[in-house]
Design an enzyme around this catalytic site. Structure first.
Site, PDB file in Angstrom:
ATOM      1  N   CYS A  88       0.837  -1.200   0.000  1.00  0.00           N
ATOM      2  CA  CYS A  88       0.000   0.000   0.000  1.00  0.00           C
ATOM      3  C   CYS A  88       0.879   1.259   0.000  1.00  0.00           C
ATOM      4  O   CYS A  88       1.645   1.460  -0.930  1.00  0.00           O
ATOM      5  CB  CYS A  88      -0.990  -0.042   1.157  1.00  0.00           C
ATOM      6  SG  CYS A  88      -2.348   1.138   0.949  1.00  0.00           S
ATOM      7  N   HIS A 201      -3.935  -4.930  -0.213  1.00  0.00           N
ATOM      8  CA  HIS A 201      -3.407  -5.446   1.049  1.00  0.00           C
ATOM      9  C   HIS A 201      -3.381  -6.972   1.030  1.00  0.00           C
ATOM     10  O   HIS A 201      -4.392  -7.605   1.293  1.00  0.00           O
ATOM     11  CB  HIS A 201      -4.274  -4.962   2.211  1.00  0.00           C
ATOM     12  CG  HIS A 201      -4.121  -3.514   2.480  1.00  0.00           C
ATOM     13  ND1 HIS A 201      -3.194  -3.021   3.361  1.00  0.00           N
ATOM     14  CD2 HIS A 201      -4.738  -2.432   1.957  1.00  0.00           C
ATOM     15  CE1 HIS A 201      -3.258  -1.694   3.384  1.00  0.00           C
ATOM     16  NE2 HIS A 201      -4.194  -1.323   2.539  1.00  0.00           N
ATOM     17  N   GLU A 203      -2.204  -8.858   3.201  1.00  0.00           N
ATOM     18  CA  GLU A 203      -2.490  -9.357   4.557  1.00  0.00           C
ATOM     19  C   GLU A 203      -3.982  -9.320   4.871  1.00  0.00           C
ATOM     20  O   GLU A 203      -4.404  -9.821   5.914  1.00  0.00           O
ATOM     21  CB  GLU A 203      -1.679  -8.550   5.586  1.00  0.00           C
ATOM     22  CG  GLU A 203      -2.206  -7.169   5.947  1.00  0.00           C
ATOM     23  CD  GLU A 203      -1.889  -6.073   4.928  1.00  0.00           C
ATOM     24  OE1 GLU A 203      -1.518  -6.403   3.787  1.00  0.00           O
ATOM     25  OE2 GLU A 203      -2.034  -4.891   5.268  1.00  0.00           O
TER      26      GLU A 203
END
Lengths: 221, 258
Positions: A88, A201, A203
């Protein structure tokens, strides 16, 4: 394998750290994730991950405020060529200039600018917020085994989670590995040499995200 | 291809425990929000929303533990709201693993918290939750007012003007709840949802009143919402996330399916 998850006060470190651990487990790699900004720790790591949540300017100032951090990053990534992942804003910081809240100089590793997604030009809501599929522009080890094309259009595991109002437009189009379509192309994955960055993202991208992080850990640039 | 419409289950959390937990799967601990979060992660929910309704300020740390443990187990986006008063509260939640933080009453009291939080964390991380009630008489042009404290306290603020104002200040998303419809199962207030969606260029999440899958569809097709939030129809297993997505996809809405 030692993974340095760089803490400069501007990232969702907890989520990223846990996702990297999960990815290592799934890839069958014995890895340890260390969160911090200590130059010695970063120098001793095999792979570097720079997260980033927030406004470009604020993140840039946070990065600059950690003594010795930029030097060790430059040394380890640009000189020694260690695999590097930016997430990001951690990816956006690689550009020359960011335009969020005034122009701010980035690290300049990937020539280009971080510009706003303009809702008027795109007739769409901004931020670009939610799950989108990726369009592959170039092959890259980070994409190994991931689904693309019409078959992948709707399945859960082909979507990445985006949450941003700005994106990095690289000057050299070869640095752009994947885009998402949101009223036109949105830069999704940037890569050059031993550097890779995702606007979305990993994650927070469930299966696709963990698979992509595992690819990063297996990558030998 | 294109951005998909999001379905967001919302869990009410009090003192670190869910008030209405999911009962569509066998959970080791029905009261543990993280167990419910894991169930929704596995079910393909697009985001998760925690609304902290802990009354005492002393017990507020419990939500941080919930968010932290969720981030350890679920690699999906999480929005957390309820009791956020200061930028420091936003920071603590973000560090625990929240992707977005929703601000409600604090923004009504002091609009500058929206700008301060967005400057620090970016507009994409800041959600302003708006609780609105229709205040126009039947036959009059529709008008909605912002209410706080679960719809009890009127503020005199016009919902559309307020939505525009907070979006200009840096809210990256509006979580819009109709206090007339909340808990009724009569469907979203579609006129309200559409009016707010068309008033701002940021995404609007429709909330309050979902009883059927058609209500979810209407929120997007008629209300022009970017995402739909619901609680009880999912928690009680009336419909699964997959059923809701399939139904919305059949209605022509782009969805992320299993």
């Amino acid at each position: 394998m030692k993974i340095a998850l760089i803490d400069y006060g501007a990232g969702n470190l907890h989520s990223a750290g846990k996702a990297l651990e999960r990815a290592a487990t799934e890839a069958g790699i014995a890895a340890s994730v260390t969160i911090g900004a200590d130059p010695a720790m970063i120098a001793a790591a095999d792979r570097l991950v720079l997260p980033g949540d927030g406004a470009f300017r604020d993140c840039r100032e946070a990065l600059a405020s950690v003594a010795g951090l930029e030097n060790v990053l430059h040394e380890q990534v640009r000189v020694k060529g260690k695999p590097f992942l930016g997430i990001c804003v951690g990816m956006q910081l690689l550009a020359d200039i960011g335009e969020e809240r005034g122009e701010t100089e980035g690290l300049g590793w990937i020539p280009g600018r971080v510009v706003a997604l303009d809702p008027k030009a795109r007739h769409l809501k901004v931020p670009h917020m939610g799950w989108n599929t990726l369009e592959r522009l170039a092959d890259h080890p980070i994409l190994d085994g991931l689904p693309f094309g019409d078959d992948a259009a709707q399945v859960l595991s082909s979507h990445a989670y985006f949450l941003h109002g700005f994106h990095l437009l690289p000057r050299d189009s070869r640095d752009l590995v994947a885009t998402a379509d949101y009223g036109g192309p949105v830069s999704a994955i940037i890569a050059r040499d031993n550097i890779v960055g995702t606007q979305f993202h990993p994650e927070k991208s469930q299966k696709l995200g963990i698979a992509m992080l595992a690819n990063f850990l297996k990558w030998a640039p | 291809m294109t951005l998909k419409t999001r379905i967001i289950p919302c869990l009410d959390v009090k003192n670190g425990r869910v008030v209405k937990g999911v009962n569509f799967v066998d959970l080791a601990d029905v009261g543990d929000p993280v167990e419910s979060a894991k169930a929704y992660d596995a079910a393909g929910a697009d985001e998760l929303c925690f609304l902290d309704i802990t009354a005492s300020h002393e017990a507020r740390g419990t939500i941080l533990d919930v968010v932290r443990r969720t981030a350890e187990n679920c690699f999906m986006p999480v929005t957390v709201g309820g009791g956020v008063r200061e930028v420091a509260d936003v920071r603590a939640l973000m560090l625990a693993g929240a992707d977005k933080v929703s601000i409600n009453t604090a923004a009504v009291k002091d609009r500058t918290i929206v700008a301060r939080a967005a400057e620090k964390f970016g507009a994409q991380a800041i959600v302003v939750a708006i609780d609105a009630k229709r205040v126009s008489a039947p036959g009059e042009a529709a008008r909605w007012e912002i209410f706080t404290h679960g719809g009890r306290n009127p503020t005199g603020l016009d919902a559309l003007e307020y939505a525009r104002e907070v979006a200009d200040l840096g809210a990256g998303e509006i979580l819009l709840t109709s206090m007339d419809r909340d808990g009724t199962k009569a469907g979203f207030d579609l006129a309200l949802t559409r009016a707010v969606s068309e008033a701002v260029t940021v995404p609007v999440v429709a909330s309050g009143g979902v009883g059927t899958l058609d209500h979810l569809v209407e929120g997007v097709t008629l209300g022009k919402a970017s995402a739909v939030l619901a609680a009880s129809i999912f928690h009680y297993g009336t419909y699964t996330i997959a059923e809701a997505k399939a139904h919305m996809a059949r209605a022509g809405i782009p969805m992320r399916l299993n």
